[in-house]
Design an enzyme around this catalytic site. Structure first.
Site, PDB file in Angstrom:
ATOM      1  N   HIS A 129      -0.983  -0.710  -5.859  1.00  0.00           N
ATOM      2  CA  HIS A 129      -0.022  -1.600  -5.176  1.00  0.00           C
ATOM      3  C   HIS A 129      -0.654  -2.510  -4.131  1.00  0.00           C
ATOM      4  CE1 HIS A 129       2.845   0.868  -7.216  1.00  0.00           C
ATOM      5  NE2 HIS A 129       3.863   0.215  -6.712  1.00  0.00           N
TER       6      HIS A 129
ATOM      7  N   GLY B 277      -2.489   3.949  -6.914  1.00  0.00           N
ATOM      8  CA  GLY B 277      -1.213   3.425  -7.415  1.00  0.00           C
ATOM      9  C   GLY B 277      -1.279   1.939  -7.757  1.00  0.00           C
TER      10      GLY B 277
ATOM     11  N   TYR C  36      -0.329  -3.792   4.454  1.00  0.00           N
ATOM     12  CA  TYR C  36       0.169  -5.095   4.001  1.00  0.00           C
ATOM     13  C   TYR C  36      -1.039  -6.010   3.853  1.00  0.00           C
ATOM     14  CZ  TYR C  36       5.048  -3.803   4.856  1.00  0.00           C
ATOM     15  OH  TYR C  36       6.282  -3.219   4.810  1.00  0.00           O
TER      16      TYR C  36
ATOM     17  N   HIS D 168      -1.537   4.453   0.201  1.00  0.00           N
ATOM     18  CA  HIS D 168      -0.457   4.535   1.194  1.00  0.00           C
ATOM     19  C   HIS D 168      -0.812   5.449   2.358  1.00  0.00           C
ATOM     20  CE1 HIS D 168       3.751   3.958   2.338  1.00  0.00           C
ATOM     21  NE2 HIS D 168       3.869   5.257   2.549  1.00  0.00           N
TER      22      HIS D 168
ATOM     23  N   TYR E 187      -0.818  -5.044   9.686  1.00  0.00           N
ATOM     24  CA  TYR E 187      -0.743  -3.691   9.127  1.00  0.00           C
ATOM     25  C   TYR E 187      -1.642  -3.609   7.894  1.00  0.00           C
ATOM     26  CZ  TYR E 187       1.518   0.295   6.698  1.00  0.00           C
ATOM     27  OH  TYR E 187       1.781   1.473   6.039  1.00  0.00           O
TER      28      TYR E 187
ATOM     29  N   CYS F 166       9.142   2.340  -1.569  1.00  0.00           N
ATOM     30  CA  CYS F 166       8.951   1.979  -2.975  1.00  0.00           C
ATOM     31  C   CYS F 166       8.357   3.175  -3.712  1.00  0.00           C
ATOM     32  CB  CYS F 166       8.024   0.770  -3.068  1.00  0.00           C
ATOM     33  SG  CYS F 166       7.576   0.377  -4.752  1.00  0.00           S
TER      34      CYS F 166
HETATM   35  C1  LIG Z   1       6.662  -2.887  -3.864  1.00  0.00           C
HETATM   36  C2  LIG Z   1       5.874  -2.363  -2.705  1.00  0.00           C
HETATM   37  C3  LIG Z   1       6.543  -1.700  -1.682  1.00  0.00           C
HETATM   38  C4  LIG Z   1       5.857  -1.189  -0.599  1.00  0.00           C
HETATM   39  N1  LIG Z   1       6.538  -0.519   0.380  1.00  0.00           N
HETATM   40  C5  LIG Z   1       5.864   0.011   1.413  1.00  0.00           C
HETATM   41  C6  LIG Z   1       6.539   0.762   2.421  1.00  0.00           C
HETATM   42  O1  LIG Z   1       7.755   0.960   2.367  1.00  0.00           O
HETATM   43  N2  LIG Z   1       5.817   1.260   3.437  1.00  0.00           N
HETATM   44  C7  LIG Z   1       4.470   1.075   3.534  1.00  0.00           C
HETATM   45  O2  LIG Z   1       3.870   1.573   4.480  1.00  0.00           O
HETATM   46  N3  LIG Z   1       3.810   0.366   2.601  1.00  0.00           N
HETATM   47  C8  LIG Z   1       4.466  -0.160   1.542  1.00  0.00           C
HETATM   48  N4  LIG Z   1       3.782  -0.856   0.596  1.00  0.00           N
HETATM   49  C9  LIG Z   1       2.330  -1.047   0.746  1.00  0.00           C
HETATM   50  C10 LIG Z   1       1.546   0.148   0.215  1.00  0.00           C
HETATM   51  O3  LIG Z   1       1.619   1.210   1.140  1.00  0.00           O
HETATM   52  C11 LIG Z   1       0.081  -0.246   0.045  1.00  0.00           C
HETATM   53  O4  LIG Z   1      -0.031  -1.298  -0.866  1.00  0.00           O
HETATM   54  C12 LIG Z   1      -0.774   0.951  -0.405  1.00  0.00           C
HETATM   55  O5  LIG Z   1      -2.102   0.724  -0.047  1.00  0.00           O
HETATM   56  C13 LIG Z   1      -0.670   1.168  -1.893  1.00  0.00           C
HETATM   57  O6  LIG Z   1      -1.352   2.311  -2.305  1.00  0.00           O
HETATM   58  P1  LIG Z   1      -1.741   2.446  -3.854  1.00  0.00           P
HETATM   59  O7  LIG Z   1      -2.487   3.709  -4.015  1.00  0.00           O
HETATM   60  O8  LIG Z   1      -0.533   2.217  -4.684  1.00  0.00           O
HETATM   61  O9  LIG Z   1      -2.646   1.170  -4.043  1.00  0.00           O
HETATM   62  P2  LIG Z   1      -4.128   0.877  -4.589  1.00  0.00           P
HETATM   63  O10 LIG Z   1      -4.094  -0.586  -4.900  1.00  0.00           O
HETATM   64  O11 LIG Z   1      -4.515   1.801  -5.661  1.00  0.00           O
HETATM   65  O12 LIG Z   1      -5.026   1.144  -3.323  1.00  0.00           O
HETATM   66  C14 LIG Z   1      -4.904   0.459  -2.096  1.00  0.00           C
HETATM   67  C15 LIG Z   1      -6.211   0.594  -1.299  1.00  0.00           C
HETATM   68  O13 LIG Z   1      -6.526   1.964  -1.097  1.00  0.00           O
HETATM   69  C16 LIG Z   1      -7.764   2.295  -1.745  1.00  0.00           C
HETATM   70  N5  LIG Z   1      -7.590   3.594  -2.398  1.00  0.00           N
HETATM   71  C17 LIG Z   1      -6.651   3.926  -3.323  1.00  0.00           C
HETATM   72  N6  LIG Z   1      -6.803   5.193  -3.699  1.00  0.00           N
HETATM   73  C18 LIG Z   1      -7.859   5.694  -3.021  1.00  0.00           C
HETATM   74  C19 LIG Z   1      -8.500   6.952  -3.007  1.00  0.00           C
HETATM   75  N7  LIG Z   1      -8.079   7.967  -3.778  1.00  0.00           N
HETATM   76  N8  LIG Z   1      -9.565   7.128  -2.192  1.00  0.00           N
HETATM   77  C20 LIG Z   1     -10.021   6.110  -1.425  1.00  0.00           C
HETATM   78  N9  LIG Z   1      -9.435   4.884  -1.403  1.00  0.00           N
HETATM   79  C21 LIG Z   1      -8.365   4.679  -2.195  1.00  0.00           C
HETATM   80  C22 LIG Z   1      -7.993   1.193  -2.742  1.00  0.00           C
HETATM   81  O14 LIG Z   1      -9.355   1.047  -3.085  1.00  0.00           O
HETATM   82  C23 LIG Z   1      -7.425  -0.005  -2.014  1.00  0.00           C
HETATM   83  O15 LIG Z   1      -8.333  -0.469  -1.067  1.00  0.00           O
HETATM   84  C24 LIG Z   1       4.454  -1.370  -0.517  1.00  0.00           C
HETATM   85  C25 LIG Z   1       3.793  -2.039  -1.550  1.00  0.00           C
HETATM   86  C26 LIG Z   1       4.481  -2.530  -2.633  1.00  0.00           C
HETATM   87  C27 LIG Z   1       3.749  -3.253  -3.727  1.00  0.00           C
END
Ligand SMILES: Cc1cc2nc3c(=O)[nH]c(=O)nc-3n(C[C@H](O)[C@H](O)[C@H](O)COP(=O)(O)OP(=O)(O)OC[C@H]3O[C@@H](n4cnc5c(N)ncnc54)[C@H](O)[C@@H]3O)c2cc1C
Ligand SMILES: *[C@@H]1O[C@H](CO)[C@@H](O)[C@H](O)[C@H]1NC(C)=O
Ligand SMILES: *[C@@H]1O[C@H](CO)[C@@H](O)[C@H](O)[C@H]1NC(C)=O
Ligand SMILES: CC(=O)N[C@H]1CO[C@H](CO)[C@@H](O)[C@@H]1O
Length: 538
Positions: free
Chosen positions: A116, A114, A479, A186, A476, A178
C-alpha cells in the site's frame, strides 16, 4: 523522406530499441535467476525447493505475482521498471538466505508486505532491483488469555481484526481503517486509526518483533536491543532489515460501540460547525474519534458547479445515548440526534469505516482483493494552532477552485498527548491538533491526467502553508510522499536524508541515524527515503 515515411522509420527504430532493451533485460533476468537460485541453495537445506520461490521475468506467473500487491495504478504501467526477480519466501530461512544472497550478488532489494505504499517504493525503483515479497507470511496467532497476538508482516489489518474478533468480542487492536493494508509497512511506520485517541498508535501497542538483519540473523526484542526495537516502531522497517512478525498487545473494546456520519454540506453555518469541530475533536472524551472530511463534489442543484461535501465521521467506544449527551454539550452545532447514530459491535464498526457495506459478509475483511485499484497521490500535514474561520473559508474556496483534491482531518489528543515524542520513532505527539491527509485519485494511468492531478494536490499543499506546522513542516511516514525529499543513493546521502528525515521524524532523526549506522553500516537496506548512515568524518 516525406513526413509519414519519416514517422514510420522512427517508429521502427523505436520498436527495435525497445525490443533489444527488453530482451536484454529478460536475458539478464534469466542469468541472475540462475545465479540467485544457486546461491539460495547454498544457504538453505537440500530439501528446500528454493526454485519454487524465485520468479524470473520469463516465468509465466511473474506478472501476476508482481501485480497481486500493486495498490496504485500509477506504478503499474508498461514503462514502470520491473524487478529482475521476485522472491517469495515460505520459511524464515528463505528470508535469511534472500538477504545474504542479495548482498553477495550485489542486488538492490525491495521488501513488500501489503503493497500500500503511496509511492510504491516497496515494489518499484529506478535502480535495477529484486523484490522480497512476504505474501506467504500471513499467519496470525491470537492468545486471548495473555491478550496478545503474534502477527506475521504480510497479514492484512482486516485479517488481524477478524482473527481477534473470532476469539473475543471484547478485544480489538488500534490500527488503520483500510482492511487490506499490510502489517509490515503499517506497524513499522506508526499506524493510526479510529481508536487512536483512546489507545494511541499501533506501535504504542507493539511489545516484541522478529527481524532478519543485514547479516541474515533472526533477532527479537531481546537480541536486537532497545535501539533497533525503538527504530522499527515508527521509523519504518525497510532500511533496518526484514521484519518477520510483530507481537501486539490487544486492547479492550466494549460490546457495543457507536458510529455516525453526518453530512453538513447544506448548512448555512457550515464554517461555524467546522470551527467548533476544530475546538472539540482534539480535546473531547478519549473514546471519541471524529474525523472531518472536505470533498469536492459536483453540485446536485446547479449543473456543472462544484461544491464541497462537508461531513463528520465518528467512532465512539460506548453507547449512542452517552455520545449524544456528550456532543449535545460540547458540539451543539453538530445537532447530533440518536437517529443519526448506529450502535454495533466493534468488528462491525471496522467494516463500516472501511465502507464495506455493499452486501459483503464480515469475511470480506479477510479478502486481500477487496480493494479497487486506481491511481492516486497523497500528502500529509500537521496542524498545531487553530485555523481561523476566514482561513477555513479560503481553504474551502481553494478546494472548489482546484476541484479534485480531498482533505481529511484526523484529530489527535487523548492518548497521543500522553506518549512522549521520543518514546517511539514516531514524533508527532502532544501539540498537534490534527493531521491533514490530502488525496487525489483518478481512474487510469494516462500521463496528462496524472500531471494535472498531481499538480493540483501540490498546489493545495502549497496553499496550506500558512496554517500548518513549520520548521520542519512535519509529515507522516506512512503517508509516503517523495515530494518532500528523496535520497539518490549518492555521496550526499546524509544531507539529502536530513531533508525528509526531519519532516518525518523531527528530533528523533539523529537517533535513527545512529541506529542505522550501527545495524547496517554499509547501507544495504537503502530506499528512496531511507535513514542515512552517519557521514564518514575522514
Ligand atoms: C487505502 C489506504 C488506506 C490507508 N489507511 C491508513 C490508515 O487508516 N492509517 C494509517 O496509519 N495508514 C493508512 N494507510 C497507509 C499505510 O499505513 C501505509 O501505506 C503502510 O506503509 C502500508 O503497509 P503495506 O505493508 O501495505 O505496504 P508496503 O508497500 O508493502 O510497504 C510499505 C513500506 O514498508 C516496507 N516494508 C513492508 N513490509 C516490510 C517488512 N516485512 N519488513 C521491513 N520493511 C517492510 C516497504 O519496503 C515499504 O517501504 C493507508 C494506505 C492506503 C493505500
Ligand atoms: C504458518 O502456519 C502454518 C501452520 O502452522 C505453518 O505450516 C507455516 O509454515 C506458517 N508459515 C510461515 C511463513 O511461517
Ligand atoms: C439526523 O437525524 C434527523 C432525524 O432523523 C434527520 O432529520 C437529520 O437529517 C439527520 N442529520 C444528519 C446530519 O444526518
Ligand atoms: C517460482 C517458479 O515457478 N519458478 C519457475 C520459473 O521458471 C523456471 C524455469 O522454467 C522453473 O524451474 C521455476 O520453477
Amino acid at each position: 523522406m516525406d513526413k509519414s515515411k519519416l514517422l514510420q522509420f522512427l517508429s521502427v527504430i523505436i520498436i527495435l530499441v525497445l525490443y533489444v532493451s527488453n530482451s536484454h533485460a529478460a536475458s539478464s533476468s534469466e542469468s541472475i535467476y540462475v545465479t540467485f537460485v544457486q546461491c539460495l541453495k547454498s544457504h538453505t537445506t537440500p530439501q528446500d525447493q528454493v526454485s519454487n520461490i524465485v520468479y524470473a521475468q520469463t516465468n509465466a506467473s511473474y506478472t501476476s505475482i508482481f501485480q497481486a500487491f500493486v495498490r496504485n495504478s500509477r506504478f503499474n504501467t508498461p514503462s514502470t521498471t520491473k524487478p529482475l526477480l521476485i522472491i517469495t519466501p515460505q520459511h524464515e530461512n528463505h528470508v535469511q538466505a534472500t538477504v545474504l544472497c542479495s548482498k553477495t550478488i550485489g542486488l538492490h532489494l525491495k521488501i513488500r508486505s501489503g503493497g500500500h505504499d503511496f509511492e510504491g517504493i516497496s515494489y518499484i525503483s529506478d535502480l535495477p532491483f529484486i523484490i522480497l515479497d512476504m505474501f506467504n507470511f500471513q499467519n496470525i496467532s491470537v492468545d486471548i488469555q495473555n491478550e496478545i497476538a503474534v502477527v506475521q508482516t504480510s497479514a492484512s489489518l482486516g485479517q488481524v481484526y477478524y482473527r481477534i474478533w473470532e476469539k473475543s468480542k471484547v478485544h480489538g487492536f488500534p490500527a488503520g481503517v483500510c482492511p487490506t493494508v499490510g502489517v509490515g509497512g503499517h506497524l513499522s511506520g506508526g499506524g493510526y486509526g479510529s481508536m487512536m485517541r483512546k489507545y494511541g498508535l499501533s506501535i504504542d501497542n507493539v511489545i516484541d518483533a522478529k527481524i532478519v538483519d543485514v547479516n541474515g540473523r533472526i533477532l527479537d526484542k531481546k537480541t536486537m536491543g532497545e535501539d533497533l526495537f525503538w527504530a522499527i516502531r515508527g521509523g519504518g522497517g525497510a532500511c533496518f532489515g526484514v521484519i518477520l512478525s510483530y507481537t501486539i498487545k490487544l486492547v479492550s473494546v466494549p460490546e457495543k460501540v457507536t458510529v455516525f456520519t453526518v453530512d453538513k454540506s447544506l448548512e448555512k453555518n457550515v464554517l461555524d460547525i467546522i470551527v467548533q469541530w476544530q475546538q472539540v475533536a482534539p480535546q473531547t472524551d478519549d473514546r471519541l474519534f471524529m474525523r472531518l472530511l472536505l470533498q469536492p463534489v459536483n453540485s446536485k442543484v446547479v449543473k456543472g458547479l462544484k461544491t464541497i461535501r462537508t461531513s463528520v465521521q465518528a467512532l465512539f467506544l460506548g453507547g449512542a445515548d452517552e455520545l449524544v449527551m456528550i456532543l449535545g454539550k460540547e458540539f451543539p452545532l453538530l445537532g447530533l440526534k440518536k437517529e443519526n447514530c448506529s450502535e454495533m459491535s466493534w468488528i462491525e464498526s471496522v467494516f463500516n469505516w472501511a465502507n464495506y457495506n455493499d452486501g459483503s459478509s464480515l469475511t470480506a475483511l479477510l479478502d486481500r482483493n477487496h480493494y479497487k485499484v486506481h491511481s492516486s497521490k497523497r500528502k500529509s500535514d500537521y496542524v498545531k494552532s487553530p485555523i481561523p474561520k476566514d482561513g477555513w473559508k479560503w481553504i474551502m474556496n481553494k478546494i472548489i477552485e482546484l476541484g479534485k483534491v480531498e482533505l481529511d482531518f484526523n484529530p489527535y489528543g487523548g492518548k497521543m498527548n500522553e506518549v512522549t515524542s521520543d518514546a517511539t520513532a514516531f514524533p508527532h505527539r502532544t501539540g498537534n491538533l490534527y493531521k491533514i491527509q490530502y488525496t487525489v485519485s483518478w481512474e487510469g494511468s494516462e500521463a496528462g491526467l496524472e500531471n494535472n492531478f498531481i499538480s493540483q494536490i501540490r498546489m493545495m499543499y502549497s496553499y496550506m502553508t500558512p496554517f500548518v506546522s513549520k520548521n520542519p513542516r512535519s509529515a507522516y511516514l506512512n503517508y509516503r510522499d517523495l515530494d518532500i525529499g528523496i535520497n539518490s543513493h549518492g555521496k550526499d546521502e546524509y544531507n539529502e536524508g536530513v531533508v525528509y528525515g526531519k519532516k518525518y521524524f523531527g528530533e528523533n532523526f539523529e537517533r535513527l541515524v545512529k541506529v542505522k549506522t550501527q545495524v547496517d553500516p554499509q547501507n544495504f537496506f537503502w530506499n528512496e527515503q531511507s535513514i542515512p548512515t552517519l557521514p564518514n568524518k575522514a
